[in-house]
Design a protein around this motif. Structure first.
Motif, mmCIF file in Angstrom:
data_model
loop_
_atom_site.group_PDB
_atom_site.id
_atom_site.type_symbol
_atom_site.label_atom_id
_atom_site.label_comp_id
_atom_site.label_asym_id
_atom_site.label_seq_id
_atom_site.Cartn_x
_atom_site.Cartn_y
_atom_site.Cartn_z
ATOM 1 N N UNK A 44 0.828 -1.205 0.000
ATOM 2 C CA UNK A 44 0.000 0.000 0.000
ATOM 3 C C UNK A 44 0.863 1.255 0.000
ATOM 4 N N UNK A 45 1.922 1.242 0.805
ATOM 5 C CA UNK A 45 2.803 2.407 0.870
ATOM 6 C C UNK A 45 3.485 2.649 -0.474
ATOM 7 N N UNK A 52 1.608 9.133 -6.103
ATOM 8 C CA UNK A 52 1.699 10.492 -5.591
ATOM 9 C C UNK A 52 0.505 10.870 -4.734
ATOM 10 N N UNK A 53 -0.083 9.889 -4.042
ATOM 11 C CA UNK A 53 -1.259 10.113 -3.210
ATOM 12 C C UNK A 53 -0.926 9.874 -1.740
ATOM 13 N N UNK A 192 2.322 9.085 -11.650
ATOM 14 C CA UNK A 192 1.815 10.105 -10.735
ATOM 15 C C UNK A 192 1.382 11.370 -11.458
ATOM 16 N N UNK A 193 2.010 11.657 -12.598
ATOM 17 C CA UNK A 193 1.594 12.830 -13.377
ATOM 18 C C UNK A 193 0.274 12.566 -14.088
ATOM 19 N N UNK A 199 -8.824 12.547 -7.559
ATOM 20 C CA UNK A 199 -8.977 12.416 -6.115
ATOM 21 C C UNK A 199 -8.829 10.971 -5.675
ATOM 22 N N UNK A 200 -9.043 10.036 -6.598
ATOM 23 C CA UNK A 200 -8.817 8.621 -6.308
ATOM 24 C C UNK A 200 -8.486 7.910 -7.606
ATOM 25 N N UNK A 201 -7.748 6.809 -7.463
ATOM 26 C CA UNK A 201 -7.338 5.991 -8.608
ATOM 27 C C UNK A 201 -7.461 4.534 -8.191
ATOM 28 N N UNK A 202 -8.053 3.712 -9.041
ATOM 29 C CA UNK A 202 -8.030 2.269 -8.815
ATOM 30 C C UNK A 202 -7.148 1.648 -9.872
#
Length: 227
Positions: A44-45, A52-53, A192-193, A199-202
């Motif tokens: 997860x980290x 970039x979240x 990340x760009x 606001x969220x990404x799956x």
């Protein structure tokens, strides 16, 4: 003559290599519900760092990842999400956003390149003057790459433009990024760009077993650490 067939029907037909199976068998495990599983925590980290979240959440499937994301943003029944009429969330995910979350889908036609016309997205946003009888628009969903458009990549310029629309109208932006790493490689743009406006990404790692999906959160109440 070709001697090997590469099956590209779906990422879920990919089978783990022996090295991947060995790594899974040898993984250091503990109780993930209590946040004590070191492998899940590291995964997860790492996903949060790549995206970039602020944080990421490991879940069993891409459908679940999208569902959690939509419900986190649309936290009141009668909410509405704007999404493509040929998107995975709308076509292939059992209508879960409606069945489980009471979220109404408002579709916009997908173009052959997987995009939705920005002016049509804007036109689909409900007026607050009709709050007495309209659903409340809370979210816009994009898909990158867009599967039903032949895996077309959404450019960072397009995604940023949709993100600006969302922000201007007080909405959130979610990206179904099941193939976001493929888009990154094809476009030559860091992941990340590509998702900075979201606001969220799956998504799923490119090389994965059948149970490695994640959601990377930027600002989701109750599922993030406030920065």
């Amino acid at each position: 003559m070709a001697t090997k067939v590469v099956d590209l029907r779906s990422d879920t037909v990919t089978k783990p290599s022996e090295a991947m199976r060995a790594a899974m068998a040898a993984a250091d495990v503990d109780d993930d519900v209590l946040g004590a599983d070191p492998t899940a925590c590291r995964f997860e980290a790492e996903m949060a760092r790549i995206m970039g979240k602020e944080a990421a959440l490991f879940v069993p499937s891409g459908t679940m990842a999208n569902l959690i994301s939509v419900l986190a943003h649309c936290d009141a029944r009668g909410s509405e999400v704007i999404l493509g009429d040929d998107s995975h969330v709308h076509v292939y995910e059992h209508g879960g956003i409606s069945t489980l979350g009471g979220v109404h889908p408002r579709t916009v036609p997908n173009n052959p390149d997987g995009t939705m016309d920005v002016d049509r997205i804007v036109a689909a946003i409900r007026s607050t003057d009709g709050a007495l009888y309209y659903p409340t628009t809370r979210l816009i969903c994009l898909e990158n790459t867009h599967g039903n458009s032949g895996g077309k990549c959404l450019t960072v310029e397009y995604t940023d433009k949709v993100g600006e629309v969302a922000k201007a109208h007080g909405l959130k932006l979610h990206i179904d990024g099941a193939r976001i790493f493929n888009a990154s490689v094809a476009l030559g743009v860091p992941v990340d760009r590509l998702v900075r406006a979201a606001d969220s990404v799956s998504g799923m790692p490119v090389e994965r077993d059948r149970c490695s999906c994640w959601i990377s959160y930027c600002w989701l109440q109750g599922l993030h650490t406030k920065g």
